[in-house]
Design an enzyme around this catalytic site. Structure first.
Site, PDB file in Angstrom:
ATOM      1  N   GLU A   1       0.869  -1.170   0.000  1.00 16.37           N
ATOM      2  CA  GLU A   1       0.000   0.000   0.000  1.00 16.37           C
ATOM      3  C   GLU A   1       0.899   1.210   0.000  1.00 16.37           C
ATOM      4  OE1 GLU A   1      -3.681  -1.714   2.705  1.00 16.37           O
ATOM      5  OE2 GLU A   1      -2.736   0.176   3.247  1.00 16.37           O
TER       6      GLU A   1
ATOM      7  N   ASP B   1      -6.015   9.499   9.736  1.00 13.94           N
ATOM      8  CA  ASP B   1      -4.693   9.008  10.118  1.00 13.94           C
ATOM      9  C   ASP B   1      -4.204   9.562  11.439  1.00 13.94           C
ATOM     10  OD1 ASP B   1      -3.730   7.193   8.044  1.00 13.94           O
ATOM     11  OD2 ASP B   1      -4.070   8.902   6.718  1.00 13.94           O
TER      12      ASP B   1
ATOM     13  N   TYR C   1     -10.723  -4.402   3.215  1.00 14.40           N
ATOM     14  CA  TYR C   1      -9.798  -3.942   4.245  1.00 14.40           C
ATOM     15  C   TYR C   1     -10.616  -3.764   5.512  1.00 14.40           C
ATOM     16  CZ  TYR C   1      -5.992  -1.015   6.225  1.00 14.40           C
ATOM     17  OH  TYR C   1      -4.988  -0.486   6.982  1.00 14.40           O
TER      18      TYR C   1
END
Lengths: 279, 661
Positions: free
Chosen positions: A50, A61, A176
């Site tokens: 990734e 994040d 994911y």
């Protein structure tokens, strides 16, 4: 046509083990170091890569990946340069899938059609775009699928059985699973709970399920690998990278080995689970 | 917003093609056995697939009459309609239940014959996504609709609904233009009016209908406004047999409404949307549902009204700023110098308009059982309002604030702490509002189970822009009444400062459909637009995606967000609410900008002339009043939103002016 992602997950499954998915930010801490690191990842044991596309405002994040993105931007990284990096990587590596992971705005500004064409030509296999839920599929997901790129969706602990079909509907490549409610690199997931969640998702889809967010050590990776088709490690690699930089946040000769060393340890741990299971 | 045209009761591919080819926005299939237009599931499925096929963009409505869940489930499964049209005697509770169960937008048909029937609309406004106003079926008719009988469209003049409505009942190619000159629906729906015999659609008539409707639409747009005063000659060819209300003059403004947005996916044109991480999506959908339910609940409204009156101190005055007006007239030419009114939002409890929205969201959070509230703040006004209401209701409160803003808005930081809130300085990025919002989103994604995110402006993912606008619309609604009382007419112009744009949207929204009212939004030009150091997203930015919505943003060529600059922490944001972006693109509102320097001068002038110290944010709007008012006639009525008081800015302004305090 079988995609690189499908081939790679199938190969790992045939070996009776989970795939190791590694995340690094493109251009962190600078273009050349990042490219060298990218090229070294498959040899160190990364099954899927990734590649983070830096963005000024990465809302999902944690501090490690936020800082990585800012380092890359400061060093002049752009989406065009990230695509060029993949192109260069692809020239020497035909099999390891590369998934771009980031936020929508840089892609939107680059132009969706132009981006899909350039990404496909560069050898990108899939896209993870954090701020595009199924409700916005017309933006990029459907055009990407049409262009032959996998669109990998995040499923989370808040994605219940009622919503899961909508999340999975246009997902390709793999799913994911975000193991925690939170940002990247935060809390450590409980392997048992994650295993149950993966099993729940697999009742709805035949796609491989990779688990990420908060997996830091080889031991944690092994524990997750026991119950998933893939384990994603990101913030821990970024932390290793950051630890190798000098006081001015510049790369040192230790930078690439710091990351690949951890990748090798993670790969061994993930493969170790397979051996245990096979015996 | 363009007129939506729906062709209903289609049953063949040929007629469907005619509708699609002529540009229908929506097509309807009927599931009601007694109707000659009834179709089976297989046919409907084929038609729906065709309507969604390559090159076609029409949405598909499935019409049912008092259908049970089982029948609806079969239809949804087979046809995947975009919208469920309920055309029977479904109660508001039933409409809500259908909407909740199938997760599809619902259009409820309501029969209208007399003015009294309009009273029934209120009960459906909160539960249906849109309404269809149809003629009441004649006594003894077998079908609830499609009888080809019109009603008195003039009944709808001045009708204001909180949801879009379609007009239906007896429309045909020859009368749709007249209907659109009398009523202002968001769309029109036709069935029998484009048939050659009951159930037989006629391609030529479909085309003629759409052409006539579009012509009426563009005529209205070109005219901008088209006023018909007095009773139209023959609005009611079919007649409902009742005399119209002679005491009410009929003033009809033909204009496509600017007040119906957003659509069910939160879009204002291309702007808005829900660009958030999957973890947040279920919460956002829950929030939307909870808000829809609250809106329809009289108890919620009563609680809001009581809070606004007794705790916030509303209504806020509409004040004629006489000395400011005279000062500007002194420098204006003969007969010039607009009459300037201040909408005194700075008199609200906590000192700004922010509290209007926070009250609405906190009451909603309580209904949803959330006990922890998070908020982002720039100038600290939204943070203070949130901390205040959390104190009032005993909720835990965490406020994210850029570290730079913490430094320049010290009084507000202290106020929040006094009120029991935790203030978290954000060190990331530019350390201002955008970074505070990032951090609040990160908190929310981590603490989804017990946390309510109280967004302070008309931005973020749907439903926030619409919800915050609704809460702030009290500003414009009061202004409307107060100006009628003071001057006996509407204002001629409105002006307000814009960061995210909530005080502006609150003032503007109730006037969007009054074309005589000119609307100005004032962005922060910082050191000047050419300097690149500003916060004027509309003037100096372009459309992009950030913080859950598509809107105008300041960014570089790679799509990286650029740090905004403004003297005012409350305007220091590189984006703007999506509805403003849309009003900008449609031209309904005009967006201009004021520099730091201009705002500072206005701040000082208004303090001296009116004895009111404005916040630096509305000082930007006042700066443009100083520029605009002298160019306008004396009888021009201008309302500026005095959105906050300047106490919080005293230390900063003193420092800039070189005064030690």
């Amino acid at each position: 046509m079988t995609t690189r992602l499908a081939t790679r997950f199938k190969a790992c499954a045939e070996q009776g083990r989970a795939a190791l998915v590694t995340f690094i930010t493109a251009g962190d801490p600078d273009h050349d170091t990042s490219l060298a690191l990218l090229k070294a990842l498959p040899g160190a044991g990364a099954d899927v890569i990734e590649l983070g596309v830096p963005f000024t405002d990465p809302m999902a994040d944690g501090p490690a990946i936020q800082a990585a993105g800012l380092r890359a931007l400061k060093a002049g990284q752009t989406l065009a340069k990230t695509l060029a990096m993949v192109r260069e990587f692809r020239a020497g590596e035909a099999d390891t899938p590369v998934v771009l992971m980031g936020y929508y705005n840089p892609i939107y500004i680059y132009g969706v059609e132009r981006f899909l064409k350039d990404a496909k030509e560069a050898g990108v296999d899939g896209l993870i775009v954090v701020d595009l839920p199924p409700e916005e599929d017309n933006e990029l997901c459907l055009p990407a699928l049409k262009a032959g790129l996998d669109f990998i969706r995040l499923a989370t602990p808040t994605t219940d059985d009622r919503r899961l079909p909508a999340v999975l509907a246009n997902t390709a490549g793999f799913v994911y699973y975000v193991s925690i409610t939170g940002i990247t690199g935060a809390a450590t997931p409980d392997a048992d709970v994650v295993g149950q969640a993966v099993a729940r998702i697999k009742r709805h889809t035949g796609l491989p399920v990779a688990v990420g967010f908060g997996v830091k050590t080889p031991a944690q990776a092994a524990a997750i690998a026991a119950g998933a088709d893939g384990v994603v490690v990101g913030s821990a690699l970024i932390d290793a990278l950051r630890g190798s930089l000098d006081a001015g946040e510049r790369a040192t000769p230790a930078t690439v080995p710091a990351v690949t060393g951890l990748v090798s340890a993670l790969a061994e741990a993930v493969r170790g689970v397979a051996r245990a299971a096979a015996e | 917003m363009s007129l939506e045209i729906k062709i209903c009761g289609l049953s063949t591919l040929e007629t469907l093609d005619a509708a699609l080819g002529a540009g229908a926005d929506m097509v309807g299939v009927v599931f009601f056995a007694p109707s000659p237009r009834n179709v089976d599931l297989a046919t409907a499925r084929r038609l729906a697939g065709h309507a969604r096929g390559v090159g076609a963009h029409a949405r598909v409505a499935a019409l049912t009459v008092d259908a049970e869940d089982e029948a609806l489930a079969a239809i949804v499964e087979a046809v995947r309609p975009d919208l469920l049209q309920l055309h029977g005697r479904e109660t508001p509770e039933r409409v809500a239940a259908v909407r909740a169960r199938f997760g599809l937008p619902v259009m409820k048909a309501v029969g209208i014959a007399t003015r009294a029937d309009l009273g029934r609309l209120g009960a459906y406004e909160g539960v249906a996504d849109r309404l269809l106003l149809d003629a009441k079926a004649p006594k003894g008719a077998a079908l609830p609709g499609g009888n080809g009988v019109p009603f008195d469209w003039a009944l709808l003049s001045g009708l204001e609904l909180r949801v879009p409505y379609m007009l239906s009942g007896g429309l045909d190619p020859s009368n749709v233009g007249a209907a659109l000159r009398l009523a202002r629906p968001s769309g029109v729906d036709v069935s029998s009016g484009v048939e050659s015999a009951p159930g037989l659609k006629d391609p030529a008539r479909i085309e003629a209908f759409i052409r006539a409707a579009r012509a009426a639409e563009s005529e209205a747009r070109e005219a901008g406004t088209h006023e018909i005063t007095g009773r139209p000659a023959d609005p009611n060819p079919a007649g409902d047999g009742l005399p119209s209300q002679p005491d009410e003059p009929c003033v009809v403004t033909v204009l496509n409404s600017f007040r119906t947005g957003p659509d069910e996916n939160g879009h204002f044109g291309i702007f808005g949307g829900r660009f958030v991480a999957e973890t947040l999506m279920p919460l956002i959908l829950d929030l939307q549902k909870a808000y829809e339910e609250a809106k329809a609940d009289p108890a919620y409204k009563a609680e809001m009204d009581a809070g606004l009156k007794h705790y916030v101190g509303r209504p806020s005055p509409l004040y004629y700023a006489e000395r400011f007006t005279e000062h500007l007239r002194a420098g204006a030419g003969e007969g010039l110098g607009a009459k300037v009114y201040f909408k005194r939002e700075e008199l609200n409890h906590t000192g700004s308009h922010k509290v209007n929205n926070v009250l609405g969201q906190i009451l909603l959070a309580r209904r949803m059982g959330k006990e922890r509230i998070i908020a982002e703040t720039g100038a600290g006004q939204h943070g203070v309002a949130t901390a205040t209401l959390c104190a009032r209701y005993g909720l835990k409160c965490v406020v994210y604030m850029g570290a730079l803003d913490v430094a320049r808005q010290a009084p507000n930081v202290f106020r929040m702490k006094m009120l029991g809130a935790e203030v978290v300085p954000v060190e990331a990025g530019a350390k201002t509002l955008k970074d505070a919002m990032n951090e609040a989103l990160r908190d929310w994604v981590t603490n989804v189970h017990d946390t309510f995110y109280c967004i302070g402006t008309v931005a973020g993912p749907h439903p926030y822009p619409a919800m915050v606008r609704d809460f702030q619309s009290v500003i414009g609604n009061e202004t409307r009444e107060q100006m009628m009382e003071a001057e006996g007419r509407l204002p001629d112009s409105l002006i307000a400062c814009i960061g995210g744009g909530s005080n502006a949207m609150g003032l503007f929204h109730p006037f969007l459909d009054d074309p005589s009212v000119k609307i100005w939004g004032v962005e922060a030009a910082g050191h000047g637009i050419p300097s690149g150091e500003h916060a004027a997203s509309l003037t100096g930015g372009r459309p992009g995606v950030l913080h859950g919505n598509r809107t105008y943003l300041l960014m570089d060529d790679d799509g990286q967000i650029i740090e905004a600059h403004s003297i005012s922490a409350g305007l220091d944001y590189p984006g703007i609410g999506p509805e403003h972006a849309w009003l900008h693109d449609t031209g309904r509102a005009t967006y201009i900008s004021a520099t730091d320097k201009e705002a500072l001068a206005a701040f000082q002038l208004v303090s001296k002339l009116e004895g009111i110290i404005p916040a630096l944010e509305p000082a930007h709007a006042l700066a443009k009043v100083i520029e605009l008012a002298p160019t306008l006639p004396r009888e021009h009525l201008m309302v500026v939103n005095l959105s906050g008081r300047g106490d919080k800015d005293i230390p900063q302004v003193a420092e800039i002016l070189g005064t030690k305090i």
